[in-house]
Design a protein around this motif. Structure first.
Motif, PDB file in Angstrom:
ATOM      1  N   LEU A 190       2.465 -49.179  63.570  1.00  0.00           N
ATOM      2  CA  LEU A 190       3.091 -47.874  63.567  1.00  0.00           C
ATOM      3  C   LEU A 190       3.446 -47.233  62.432  1.00  0.00           C
ATOM      4  CD1 LEU A 190       5.942 -49.177  66.167  1.00  0.00           C
ATOM      5  CD2 LEU A 190       3.760 -47.804  66.700  1.00  0.00           C
ATOM      6  N   GLY A 225       4.743 -42.646  69.447  1.00  0.00           N
ATOM      7  CA  GLY A 225       4.844 -43.685  70.090  1.00  0.00           C
ATOM      8  C   GLY A 225       4.683 -43.452  71.580  1.00  0.00           C
ATOM      9  N   TYR A 235       8.659 -55.624  74.372  1.00  0.00           N
ATOM     10  CA  TYR A 235       7.745 -56.417  73.020  1.00  0.00           C
ATOM     11  C   TYR A 235       8.641 -57.878  72.828  1.00  0.00           C
ATOM     12  CZ  TYR A 235       5.278 -57.466  68.868  1.00  0.00           C
ATOM     13  OH  TYR A 235       4.637 -58.181  67.838  1.00  0.00           O
ATOM     14  N   SER A 263      10.259 -47.039  72.305  1.00  0.00           N
ATOM     15  CA  SER A 263       9.104 -46.429  72.803  1.00  0.00           C
ATOM     16  C   SER A 263       7.931 -47.473  72.827  1.00  0.00           C
ATOM     17  CB  SER A 263       8.379 -45.059  72.369  1.00  0.00           C
ATOM     18  OG  SER A 263       7.943 -45.309  70.895  1.00  0.00           O
ATOM     19  N   ASN A 264       8.046 -48.599  71.782  1.00  0.00           N
ATOM     20  CA  ASN A 264       6.945 -49.441  71.605  1.00  0.00           C
ATOM     21  C   ASN A 264       7.631 -51.128  71.857  1.00  0.00           C
ATOM     22  OD1 ASN A 264       4.440 -48.499  70.086  1.00  0.00           O
ATOM     23  ND2 ASN A 264       6.465 -47.374  69.511  1.00  0.00           N
TER      24      ASN A 264
END
Length: 365
Positions: A190, A225, A235, A263-264
């Protein structure tokens, strides 16, 4: 994925149609009651039969019902096992990396939390570090007017502990920058998105006609993202823990960093250090009241599917540590089949029923 699990029933069955077999349990129970009452009527008419072949000690007539009751309970449990029960449980998370982000801004010198906000945050971070399993890597990010990695994720707790101890108060607060550095420390892929956010904040503002939401701009880059969007908190291999009083006066907005994390699937747990009433802080001949800004810290945690905690006095340290460590250790909800548990319980109840019957009556049922 988390939303889908939240909609699942806490307890369900893979083969619910097999539960019709419970009718046999009801029939057996009814038959036992009928036969027992019939036996009682026969004994009432023939007193000589009251103690013949019963093997029951005087004063303990209830014993004759224990083994049958256990047998019926065992049968019920085994039938439930046949229906393959499953439940949504909290399971140990497979967390591999934790990044501790500590606010070093001037307001963290305030002593409304003894001995000071920064020292209390360092102590909490060290307690949390010490509780992590040997296989978990822990990194440290220091944030003030700028942000930097004070310790890359490592399994050597002594190195991480020394990095936390070396942190000293500085000037300025770039909360958004600190979160972006922490996120990229956890997920290096990222870095480009984080750099774009930082550059956008530093770039001169230009006036432009607003584009219609329904009309895509040719050649425009997708939202950060958005290439592989996931649900907030999905995650599970890592998390960020931010210790801060919430004040920020430089860098990109903290919520932009939170949206990139969300968003991740990266969770950002926030720990508010200080009191909402605040305290007057004097630095270099100037004084100002510094308060704990919970609003932004709560928003960051909520956006990323994590939680917010408050550390406002030394007595709260243990509570915050226990709650936060519990979230890191058990933060995976999943639907698990528990057939084996019911099967084992049913077998155990059946064995107990047989043993008690042999012990009291010299026969199995």
């Amino acid at each position: 994925m988390n939303d889908a699990l939240n909609r699942l029933p806490a307890f369900s069955f893979v083969w619910p149609t097999m539960l019709w077999l419970l009718v046999f349990v009801v029939l057996l129970g009814t038959s036992y009651v009928w036969l027992d009452r019939r036996r009682q009527r026969v004994r009432a008419h023939h007193p000589a039969l009251k103690t013949v072949g019963l093997g029951i000690k005087p004063g303990a007539p209830w014993r004759r019902h224990v083994a049958p009751a256990l047998f019926l309970l065992a049968l019920t449990t085994l039938i439930v096992a046949i229906a393959r029960p499953q439940a949504v449980l909290m399971l140990p998370s497979r967390i591999e990396t934790v990044v501790l982000a500590l606010d070093l801004s001037g307001s963290m010198r305030a002593e409304d939390v003894a001995p000071s906000r920064l020292r209390a945050a360092q102590q909490a971070a060290k307690v949390l570090l010490d509780a992590q399993p040997a296989g978990v890597s822990v990194g440290v990010v220091a944030l003030a007017g700028t942000a930097a990695v004070a310790q890359a994720p490592s399994r050597k707790k002594d190195d991480v502990m020394k990095a936390i101890d070396r942190l000293q108060p500085q000037g300025g607060t770039a909360l958004g920058n600190g979160l972006l550095i922490a996120i990229t420390t956890l997920l290096p892929k990222l870095s480009a998105d984080a750099a774009k956010l930082m550059n956008e904040d530093n770039a001169p503002k230009k006036l432009a006609a607003p584009a219609s939401p329904a009309t895509p701009v040719p050649g425009a880059a997708p939202p950060l993202g958005s290439e592989t969007p996931v649900a907030p908190g999905d995650y599970k291999a890592g998390a960020v823990v931010l210790f801060s009083d919430g004040e920020s006066n430089a860098g990109p907005e903290a919520m932009k960093a939170a949206q990139l994390a969300a968003s991740n699937g990266v969770r950002i747990y926030t720990v508010g250090v200080g009191t909402t009433e605040g305290v007057v802080l004097k630095v270099d001949g100037m004084s100002a009241r510094v308060k704990l800004d919970e609003k932004i810290l709560k928003a960051v945690a909520d956006t990323t599917g994590a939680e917010y905690f408050r550390l406002e006095d030394a007595a709260e340290l243990k509570k915050v540590y226990q709650a936060l460590n519990a979230r890191l250790a058990f933060d995976k909800r999943d639907q698990v089949e528990i057939t084996a548990l019911f099967a084992a319980l049913g077998a155990l109840l059946a064995v107990c029923a047989g043993m008690l019957s042999m012990l009291w009556f010299g026969r199995v049922m």
